[in-house]
Design an enzyme around this catalytic site. Structure first.
Site, PDB file in Angstrom:
ATOM      1  N   PHE A   1       0.813  -1.208   0.000  1.00  0.00           N
ATOM      2  CA  PHE A   1       0.000   0.000   0.000  1.00  0.00           C
ATOM      3  C   PHE A   1       0.856   1.271   0.000  1.00  0.00           C
ATOM      4  O   PHE A   1       0.887   2.033  -0.978  1.00  0.00           O
ATOM      5  CB  PHE A   1      -0.945  -0.039   1.202  1.00  0.00           C
ATOM      6  CG  PHE A   1      -1.670   1.237   1.508  1.00  0.00           C
ATOM      7  CD1 PHE A   1      -2.126   2.075   0.498  1.00  0.00           C
ATOM      8  CD2 PHE A   1      -1.908   1.608   2.837  1.00  0.00           C
ATOM      9  CE1 PHE A   1      -2.799   3.258   0.794  1.00  0.00           C
ATOM     10  CE2 PHE A   1      -2.593   2.777   3.132  1.00  0.00           C
ATOM     11  CZ  PHE A   1      -3.020   3.602   2.113  1.00  0.00           C
ATOM     12  N   ILE A   2       1.577   1.507   1.079  1.00  0.00           N
ATOM     13  CA  ILE A   2       2.388   2.719   1.160  1.00  0.00           C
ATOM     14  C   ILE A   2       3.552   2.636   0.187  1.00  0.00           C
ATOM     15  O   ILE A   2       3.887   3.609  -0.492  1.00  0.00           O
ATOM     16  CB  ILE A   2       2.889   2.947   2.600  1.00  0.00           C
ATOM     17  CG1 ILE A   2       1.712   3.111   3.566  1.00  0.00           C
ATOM     18  CG2 ILE A   2       3.788   4.184   2.666  1.00  0.00           C
ATOM     19  CD1 ILE A   2       2.114   3.241   5.028  1.00  0.00           C
ATOM     20  N   ASP A  62       9.976  -7.241  -3.030  1.00  0.00           N
ATOM     21  CA  ASP A  62       8.738  -7.536  -2.314  1.00  0.00           C
ATOM     22  C   ASP A  62       8.465  -9.030  -2.421  1.00  0.00           C
ATOM     23  O   ASP A  62       8.655  -9.622  -3.491  1.00  0.00           O
ATOM     24  CB  ASP A  62       7.568  -6.747  -2.926  1.00  0.00           C
ATOM     25  CG  ASP A  62       6.408  -6.568  -1.958  1.00  0.00           C
ATOM     26  OD1 ASP A  62       5.886  -7.601  -1.476  1.00  0.00           O
ATOM     27  OD2 ASP A  62       6.020  -5.424  -1.692  1.00  0.00           O
ATOM     28  N   TYR A  97       3.557  -7.536  16.953  1.00  0.00           N
ATOM     29  CA  TYR A  97       3.820  -6.606  15.849  1.00  0.00           C
ATOM     30  C   TYR A  97       4.422  -5.307  16.395  1.00  0.00           C
ATOM     31  O   TYR A  97       5.465  -4.845  15.927  1.00  0.00           O
ATOM     32  CB  TYR A  97       2.532  -6.304  15.081  1.00  0.00           C
ATOM     33  CG  TYR A  97       2.676  -5.123  14.148  1.00  0.00           C
ATOM     34  CD1 TYR A  97       3.389  -5.228  12.964  1.00  0.00           C
ATOM     35  CD2 TYR A  97       2.127  -3.877  14.483  1.00  0.00           C
ATOM     36  CE1 TYR A  97       3.548  -4.134  12.119  1.00  0.00           C
ATOM     37  CE2 TYR A  97       2.283  -2.783  13.652  1.00  0.00           C
ATOM     38  CZ  TYR A  97       2.985  -2.912  12.469  1.00  0.00           C
ATOM     39  OH  TYR A  97       3.151  -1.827  11.642  1.00  0.00           O
ATOM     40  N   LYS A 122       8.368  -3.608  15.987  1.00  0.00           N
ATOM     41  CA  LYS A 122       8.675  -2.244  15.562  1.00  0.00           C
ATOM     42  C   LYS A 122       9.478  -1.506  16.636  1.00  0.00           C
ATOM     43  O   LYS A 122      10.375  -0.708  16.330  1.00  0.00           O
ATOM     44  CB  LYS A 122       7.380  -1.486  15.247  1.00  0.00           C
ATOM     45  CG  LYS A 122       6.660  -2.006  14.005  1.00  0.00           C
ATOM     46  CD  LYS A 122       7.477  -1.807  12.745  1.00  0.00           C
ATOM     47  CE  LYS A 122       6.765  -2.246  11.494  1.00  0.00           C
ATOM     48  NZ  LYS A 122       7.538  -2.023  10.259  1.00  0.00           N
ATOM     49  N   VAL A 138      -2.860   5.118   8.394  1.00  0.00           N
ATOM     50  CA  VAL A 138      -2.782   5.572   7.007  1.00  0.00           C
ATOM     51  C   VAL A 138      -3.945   4.988   6.203  1.00  0.00           C
ATOM     52  O   VAL A 138      -4.278   3.808   6.329  1.00  0.00           O
ATOM     53  CB  VAL A 138      -1.439   5.157   6.370  1.00  0.00           C
ATOM     54  CG1 VAL A 138      -1.311   5.772   4.976  1.00  0.00           C
ATOM     55  CG2 VAL A 138      -0.259   5.581   7.248  1.00  0.00           C
ATOM     56  N   LYS A 173      -5.537  -5.327   0.751  1.00  0.00           N
ATOM     57  CA  LYS A 173      -5.331  -5.745   2.141  1.00  0.00           C
ATOM     58  C   LYS A 173      -6.570  -6.377   2.762  1.00  0.00           C
ATOM     59  O   LYS A 173      -6.506  -6.930   3.858  1.00  0.00           O
ATOM     60  CB  LYS A 173      -4.876  -4.552   2.985  1.00  0.00           C
ATOM     61  CG  LYS A 173      -3.535  -3.973   2.544  1.00  0.00           C
ATOM     62  CD  LYS A 173      -3.155  -2.734   3.324  1.00  0.00           C
ATOM     63  CE  LYS A 173      -2.785  -3.073   4.756  1.00  0.00           C
ATOM     64  NZ  LYS A 173      -2.275  -1.882   5.483  1.00  0.00           N
ATOM     65  N   PHE A 183     -17.683  -0.557  16.908  1.00  0.00           N
ATOM     66  CA  PHE A 183     -17.694  -0.911  18.317  1.00  0.00           C
ATOM     67  C   PHE A 183     -18.439   0.193  19.080  1.00  0.00           C
ATOM     68  O   PHE A 183     -18.346   1.375  18.739  1.00  0.00           O
ATOM     69  CB  PHE A 183     -16.284  -1.051  18.876  1.00  0.00           C
ATOM     70  CG  PHE A 183     -15.476  -2.163  18.239  1.00  0.00           C
ATOM     71  CD1 PHE A 183     -16.088  -3.278  17.691  1.00  0.00           C
ATOM     72  CD2 PHE A 183     -14.087  -2.087  18.192  1.00  0.00           C
ATOM     73  CE1 PHE A 183     -15.358  -4.293  17.110  1.00  0.00           C
ATOM     74  CE2 PHE A 183     -13.340  -3.101  17.624  1.00  0.00           C
ATOM     75  CZ  PHE A 183     -13.972  -4.210  17.070  1.00  0.00           C
ATOM     76  N   TYR A 188      -7.491  -3.004  22.839  1.00  0.00           N
ATOM     77  CA  TYR A 188      -7.967  -2.165  21.740  1.00  0.00           C
ATOM     78  C   TYR A 188      -7.639  -0.719  22.063  1.00  0.00           C
ATOM     79  O   TYR A 188      -8.012  -0.201  23.113  1.00  0.00           O
ATOM     80  CB  TYR A 188      -9.474  -2.328  21.545  1.00  0.00           C
ATOM     81  CG  TYR A 188      -9.987  -1.664  20.287  1.00  0.00           C
ATOM     82  CD1 TYR A 188      -9.744  -2.217  19.041  1.00  0.00           C
ATOM     83  CD2 TYR A 188     -10.702  -0.470  20.359  1.00  0.00           C
ATOM     84  CE1 TYR A 188     -10.198  -1.602  17.882  1.00  0.00           C
ATOM     85  CE2 TYR A 188     -11.163   0.151  19.209  1.00  0.00           C
ATOM     86  CZ  TYR A 188     -10.905  -0.427  17.977  1.00  0.00           C
ATOM     87  OH  TYR A 188     -11.364   0.177  16.829  1.00  0.00           O
TER      88      TYR A 188
END
Length: 313
Positions: free
Chosen positions: A16-17, A38, A146, A150, A176, A184, A207, A275
């Protein structure tokens, strides 16, 4: 005047980005050579139909990156390749793909004395209780593997830069959204998800009670900030957001407006233990050091995005 890079390497450049970045870079630097690596695990070739450079299949966490990138001799690297699915629970896989892959990229950078701009994430901040803009130097609290990957990448980048003197700049993306994310699926932005539901005539599902707030940043702003990051005066990390926290109810209202609909949200209980209720980027650092100011607020970004999706522009 900014020096034009000779060879630009983009990992994850079909995503995407990455694809939006590649297409913008070829416009800005028409004389530069651009190589995309990729593994196409979260990408779509259709995003690169207008790309004029070379695209190679490559898992950057494996040794094949050294065979495919060393010969290219990049002087500028944009590293966006990673697992971005935050629901992945395989910790070994996440760390190998994201962290080991980053270390391989840094080795390529060292061999070629290249500047590196890499994708960090606002998820490193964790579940913030206070509703204040998040500064880059605030305490980090990654809540899933994840975010942890990072966080470790940020640590590695700082250590690598101190040891080598090479410039490594992180761009800490918030939420983003924009053209090029459709592949995706369920992991595309909430803006795209809600658009799809409403376009199909369904009530948008949120939610309870839709007042959770996020910093949504339009893809064009994210790409501009990413390219500017290479001009950072030193190795660092920059927040990349809009600087505004907006609710999911706001998104529904704007989509109704731009689609000519009047669909009320269908609220349901959040099923997740963790969340994020609130994110907002403090954008003062990137503004002061690079002069970057987002051009798109939520109204302008969603309007342009809907116009693109509806074939109006």
């Amino acid at each position: 005047m900014v020096k034009q890079p000779n060879n630009i390497l983009i990992t994850g450049g079909a995503g995407f980005i990455g694809s939006n970045l590649a297409l913008t870079l070829q416009e800005i630097y028409p004389e530069s050579k651009i190589l995309i690596l990729d593994d196409f695990s979260s990408a779509n070739f259709k995003n690169l139909k207008k790309f004029k450079g070379e695209v190679l299949a490559c898992d950057v966490s494996s040794d094949e990156i050294f065979f495919k990138a060393d010969e290219f001799q990049p002087d500028l690297i944009f590293h966006l390749a990673s697992i971005t699915d935050t629901t992945v629970t395989d910790q070994e896989l996440m760390m190998r793909k994201n962290v080991d892959g980053f270390k391989n990229v840094l080795e390529i950078a060292y061999d070629n004395e290249a500047t590196v701009v890499y994708a960090s994430s606002a998820s490193v901040y964790g579940n913030v209780k206070e509703h204040i803009p998040l500064k880059e130097d605030r305490e980090k609290s990654p809540e899933n593997v994840y975010a942890f990957s990072k966080y470790i990448m940020d640590n590695i980048a700082e250590d690598f830069s101190e040891k080598t003197g090479l410039k490594v700049v992180g761009v800490r993306y918030f939420n983003v959204y924009g053209y090029g994310e459709a592949h995706k699926g369920k992991f595309a932005s909430m803006i795209y998800q809600l658009y799809r539901q409403m376009k199909a005539g369904k009530r948008p599902r949120l939610f309870k009670w839709g007042e959770q707030k996020r910093d949504f940043v339009y893809i064009k702003d994210a790409v501009e900030a990413t390219i500017l990051a290479k001009e950072a005066p030193h190795s660092t990390v920059y927040n990349v957001g809009s600087g505004e926290a907006r609710s999911f109810n706001d998104i529904v209202s704007l989509l109704n407006k731009y689609l000519g609909l009047d669909l009320q949200p269908d609220y349901f209980d959040c099923p997740y233990d963790f969340y994020q209720e609130y994110t907002q980027a403090d954008m003062s650092k990137i503004k002061e050091e690079l002069g970057f100011v987002p051009k798109y607020n939520l109204e302008k970004g969603i309007k342009e995005y809907v116009d693109i999706l509806e074939g109006r522009i």
